[in-house]
Design a protein around this motif. Structure first.
Motif, PDB file in Angstrom:
ATOM      1  N   LEU A   1     -19.057 -12.599 -46.292  1.00 21.37           N
ATOM      2  CA  LEU A   1     -19.205 -12.171 -44.901  1.00 21.37           C
ATOM      3  C   LEU A   1     -18.305 -12.993 -43.984  1.00 21.37           C
ATOM      4  CD1 LEU A   1     -20.508 -10.350 -42.817  1.00 21.37           C
ATOM      5  CD2 LEU A   1     -22.434 -11.965 -42.720  1.00 21.37           C
ATOM      6  N   LEU A   2     -18.230 -14.294 -44.215  1.00 22.58           N
ATOM      7  CA  LEU A   2     -17.352 -15.131 -43.397  1.00 22.58           C
ATOM      8  C   LEU A   2     -15.927 -14.606 -43.432  1.00 22.58           C
ATOM      9  CD1 LEU A   2     -16.356 -17.653 -41.820  1.00 22.58           C
ATOM     10  CD2 LEU A   2     -16.020 -18.696 -44.073  1.00 22.58           C
ATOM     11  N   PHE A   3     -15.387 -14.387 -44.616  1.00 25.00           N
ATOM     12  CA  PHE A   3     -13.991 -13.972 -44.693  1.00 25.00           C
ATOM     13  C   PHE A   3     -13.791 -12.557 -44.171  1.00 25.00           C
ATOM     14  CE2 PHE A   3     -13.553 -17.659 -47.598  1.00 25.00           C
ATOM     15  CZ  PHE A   3     -12.599 -18.324 -46.838  1.00 25.00           C
ATOM     16  N   ARG A   4     -14.780 -11.703 -44.326  1.00 28.38           N
ATOM     17  CA  ARG A   4     -14.694 -10.365 -43.729  1.00 28.38           C
ATOM     18  C   ARG A   4     -14.610 -10.475 -42.203  1.00 28.38           C
ATOM     19  NH1 ARG A   4     -19.638  -6.876 -45.101  1.00 28.38           N
ATOM     20  NH2 ARG A   4     -18.988  -7.454 -47.193  1.00 28.38           N
ATOM     21  N   LEU A   5     -15.498 -11.297 -41.629  1.00 28.20           N
ATOM     22  CA  LEU A   5     -15.491 -11.491 -40.175  1.00 28.20           C
ATOM     23  C   LEU A   5     -14.224 -12.202 -39.714  1.00 28.20           C
ATOM     24  CD1 LEU A   5     -19.232 -12.469 -39.715  1.00 28.20           C
ATOM     25  CD2 LEU A   5     -18.120 -10.439 -38.756  1.00 28.20           C
ATOM     26  N   PHE A   6     -13.782 -13.211 -40.454  1.00 30.61           N
ATOM     27  CA  PHE A   6     -12.592 -13.950 -40.051  1.00 30.61           C
ATOM     28  C   PHE A   6     -11.354 -13.061 -40.092  1.00 30.61           C
ATOM     29  CE2 PHE A   6      -9.221 -17.221 -40.639  1.00 30.61           C
ATOM     30  CZ  PHE A   6      -9.343 -17.778 -39.379  1.00 30.61           C
ATOM     31  N   ASP A   7     -11.264 -12.189 -41.087  1.00 29.15           N
ATOM     32  CA  ASP A   7     -10.138 -11.243 -41.137  1.00 29.15           C
ATOM     33  C   ASP A   7     -10.170 -10.310 -39.930  1.00 29.15           C
ATOM     34  OD1 ASP A   7      -9.283 -12.361 -43.527  1.00 29.15           O
ATOM     35  OD2 ASP A   7     -10.142 -10.774 -44.776  1.00 29.15           O
ATOM     36  N   GLU A   8     -11.362  -9.855 -39.580  1.00 27.47           N
ATOM     37  CA  GLU A   8     -11.523  -8.989 -38.411  1.00 27.47           C
ATOM     38  C   GLU A   8     -11.135  -9.736 -37.125  1.00 27.47           C
ATOM     39  OE1 GLU A   8     -15.184  -6.704 -36.184  1.00 27.47           O
ATOM     40  OE2 GLU A   8     -15.352  -7.027 -38.350  1.00 27.47           O
TER      41      GLU A   8
ATOM     42  N   GLU B   1      -6.926 -20.943 -49.589  1.00 29.96           N
ATOM     43  CA  GLU B   1      -7.292 -21.656 -50.821  1.00 29.96           C
ATOM     44  C   GLU B   1      -8.805 -21.653 -51.031  1.00 29.96           C
ATOM     45  OE1 GLU B   1      -4.965 -22.724 -53.124  1.00 29.96           O
ATOM     46  OE2 GLU B   1      -3.757 -21.558 -51.710  1.00 29.96           O
ATOM     47  N   VAL B   2      -9.556 -21.825 -49.956  1.00 35.95           N
ATOM     48  CA  VAL B   2     -11.015 -21.765 -50.056  1.00 35.95           C
ATOM     49  C   VAL B   2     -11.436 -20.367 -50.504  1.00 35.95           C
ATOM     50  CG1 VAL B   2     -13.186 -21.903 -48.768  1.00 35.95           C
ATOM     51  CG2 VAL B   2     -11.389 -23.604 -48.358  1.00 35.95           C
ATOM     52  N   ARG B   3     -10.827 -19.358 -49.927  1.00 38.17           N
ATOM     53  CA  ARG B   3     -11.143 -17.967 -50.297  1.00 38.17           C
ATOM     54  C   ARG B   3     -10.856 -17.730 -51.780  1.00 38.17           C
ATOM     55  NH1 ARG B   3     -10.165 -12.744 -46.981  1.00 38.17           N
ATOM     56  NH2 ARG B   3      -9.428 -14.223 -45.421  1.00 38.17           N
ATOM     57  N   LEU B   4      -9.771 -18.283 -52.254  1.00 32.47           N
ATOM     58  CA  LEU B   4      -9.359 -18.091 -53.637  1.00 32.47           C
ATOM     59  C   LEU B   4     -10.330 -18.756 -54.619  1.00 32.47           C
ATOM     60  CD1 LEU B   4      -7.098 -16.942 -55.434  1.00 32.47           C
ATOM     61  CD2 LEU B   4      -5.918 -19.141 -55.164  1.00 32.47           C
ATOM     62  N   ARG B   5     -10.814 -19.956 -54.259  1.00 35.58           N
ATOM     63  CA  ARG B   5     -11.710 -20.702 -55.155  1.00 35.58           C
ATOM     64  C   ARG B   5     -12.829 -21.381 -54.353  1.00 35.58           C
ATOM     65  NH1 ARG B   5      -7.826 -24.462 -58.547  1.00 35.58           N
ATOM     66  NH2 ARG B   5      -7.265 -25.073 -56.450  1.00 35.58           N
ATOM     67  N   PRO B   6     -13.750 -20.589 -53.804  1.00 38.62           N
ATOM     68  CA  PRO B   6     -14.797 -21.190 -52.966  1.00 38.62           C
ATOM     69  C   PRO B   6     -15.663 -22.195 -53.706  1.00 38.62           C
ATOM     70  CG  PRO B   6     -15.280 -18.874 -53.381  1.00 38.62           C
ATOM     71  CD  PRO B   6     -13.905 -19.142 -53.919  1.00 38.62           C
TER      72      PRO B   6
ATOM     73  N   ALA C   1     -21.397 -21.209 -38.649  1.00 40.45           N
ATOM     74  CA  ALA C   1     -21.785 -21.244 -40.068  1.00 40.45           C
ATOM     75  C   ALA C   1     -23.244 -20.836 -40.239  1.00 40.45           C
ATOM     76  CB  ALA C   1     -21.536 -22.636 -40.637  1.00 40.45           C
ATOM     77  N   THR C   2     -24.113 -21.380 -39.407  1.00 43.92           N
ATOM     78  CA  THR C   2     -25.534 -21.054 -39.492  1.00 43.92           C
ATOM     79  C   THR C   2     -25.771 -19.583 -39.199  1.00 43.92           C
ATOM     80  OG1 THR C   2     -26.154 -23.303 -38.870  1.00 43.92           O
ATOM     81  CG2 THR C   2     -27.821 -21.591 -38.565  1.00 43.92           C
ATOM     82  N   GLU C   3     -25.139 -19.074 -38.158  1.00 46.12           N
ATOM     83  CA  GLU C   3     -25.339 -17.678 -37.791  1.00 46.12           C
ATOM     84  C   GLU C   3     -24.796 -16.718 -38.855  1.00 46.12           C
ATOM     85  OE1 GLU C   3     -27.185 -16.202 -35.678  1.00 46.12           O
ATOM     86  OE2 GLU C   3     -27.765 -17.951 -34.520  1.00 46.12           O
ATOM     87  N   ILE C   4     -23.671 -17.042 -39.447  1.00 46.37           N
ATOM     88  CA  ILE C   4     -23.137 -16.169 -40.500  1.00 46.37           C
ATOM     89  C   ILE C   4     -24.035 -16.234 -41.727  1.00 46.37           C
ATOM     90  CG2 ILE C   4     -21.214 -15.789 -42.104  1.00 46.37           C
ATOM     91  CD1 ILE C   4     -19.338 -16.587 -39.783  1.00 46.37           C
ATOM     92  N   GLU C   5     -24.541 -17.412 -42.077  1.00 43.83           N
ATOM     93  CA  GLU C   5     -25.471 -17.505 -43.206  1.00 43.83           C
ATOM     94  C   GLU C   5     -26.736 -16.693 -42.936  1.00 43.83           C
ATOM     95  OE1 GLU C   5     -25.864 -21.719 -44.016  1.00 43.83           O
ATOM     96  OE2 GLU C   5     -24.157 -21.663 -45.397  1.00 43.83           O
ATOM     97  N   ARG C   6     -27.244 -16.732 -41.716  1.00 45.29           N
ATOM     98  CA  ARG C   6     -28.419 -15.932 -41.369  1.00 45.29           C
ATOM     99  C   ARG C   6     -28.115 -14.438 -41.454  1.00 45.29           C
ATOM    100  NH1 ARG C   6     -31.590 -18.584 -36.221  1.00 45.29           N
ATOM    101  NH2 ARG C   6     -32.451 -20.342 -37.361  1.00 45.29           N
ATOM    102  N   GLU C   7     -26.989 -14.047 -40.922  1.00 45.51           N
ATOM    103  CA  GLU C   7     -26.582 -12.639 -40.959  1.00 45.51           C
ATOM    104  C   GLU C   7     -26.402 -12.173 -42.406  1.00 45.51           C
ATOM    105  OE1 GLU C   7     -25.606  -9.091 -38.812  1.00 45.51           O
ATOM    106  OE2 GLU C   7     -26.419 -10.979 -38.064  1.00 45.51           O
ATOM    107  N   ALA C   8     -25.809 -13.016 -43.234  1.00 45.83           N
ATOM    108  CA  ALA C   8     -25.593 -12.681 -44.639  1.00 45.83           C
ATOM    109  C   ALA C   8     -26.928 -12.488 -45.356  1.00 45.83           C
ATOM    110  CB  ALA C   8     -24.775 -13.779 -45.315  1.00 45.83           C
TER     111      ALA C   8
ATOM    112  N   ALA D   1     -22.732 -15.105 -48.144  1.00 47.95           N
ATOM    113  CA  ALA D   1     -22.255 -15.688 -46.880  1.00 47.95           C
ATOM    114  C   ALA D   1     -20.749 -15.905 -46.879  1.00 47.95           C
ATOM    115  CB  ALA D   1     -22.990 -16.997 -46.597  1.00 47.95           C
ATOM    116  N   ILE D   2     -20.195 -16.375 -47.970  1.00 48.05           N
ATOM    117  CA  ILE D   2     -18.756 -16.635 -48.010  1.00 48.05           C
ATOM    118  C   ILE D   2     -17.977 -15.331 -47.877  1.00 48.05           C
ATOM    119  CG2 ILE D   2     -18.511 -16.626 -50.536  1.00 48.05           C
ATOM    120  CD1 ILE D   2     -16.831 -19.165 -48.227  1.00 48.05           C
TER     121      ILE D   2
END
Length: 120
Positions: A104-111, A22-27, A87-94, A101-102
């Motif tokens: 990248l998060l879902f890309r990483l979470f899917d992986e 749901e977050v992915r659908l409507r962040p 969260a901080t590290e993904i925001e930095r990486e993004a 960032a959102i």
């Protein structure tokens, strides 16, 4: 599984993965400025509610006394450990890669989920 016609009611969700769908659908609805810090807070509250209400189950993002499996996987995936949150590290990486960032998060979470499912 998400219905083809869009978002579901909270009462239709069965676990944290449904919630994240749901977050992915409507962040924008769930996360002011698509902040992963807000998502981290939501997920910490989700886990705390599980503990308070005696709900058993896996939780990838945080558990009392541990960072959680997703964070450990992320450190391995990024090739570094950090005292900072996922969260901080993904925001930095993004920011460093120019990816939202959102996204990248879902890309990483899917992986992460694919890796975890293959290991099972």
């Amino acid at each position: 599984m998400r219905r083809a016609n869009g978002p579901r009611q909270l009462t239709e969700l069965t676990d944290v993965y449904d919630f994240l769908d749901e977050v992915r659908l409507r962040p924008g609805m769930w996360l002011p400025r698509s902040s992963l810090k807000h998502l981290e807070s939501l997920l910490t509250g989700y886990r705390a509610a599980m503990v308070v209400h005696g709900v058993e189950g896996e939780f990838d993002f945080w558990s009392p006394g541990t960072q959680g499996p997703f964070t450990e996987w992320l450190w391995h995936r990024l090739g570094r450990e950090s005292p900072l949150s996922w969260a901080t590290e993904i925001e930095r990486e993004a920011e460093a890669t120019g990816v939202p960032a959102i996204e990248l998060l879902f890309r990483l979470f899917d992986e992460y989920r694919a890796d975890r499912d293959r290991a099972s």
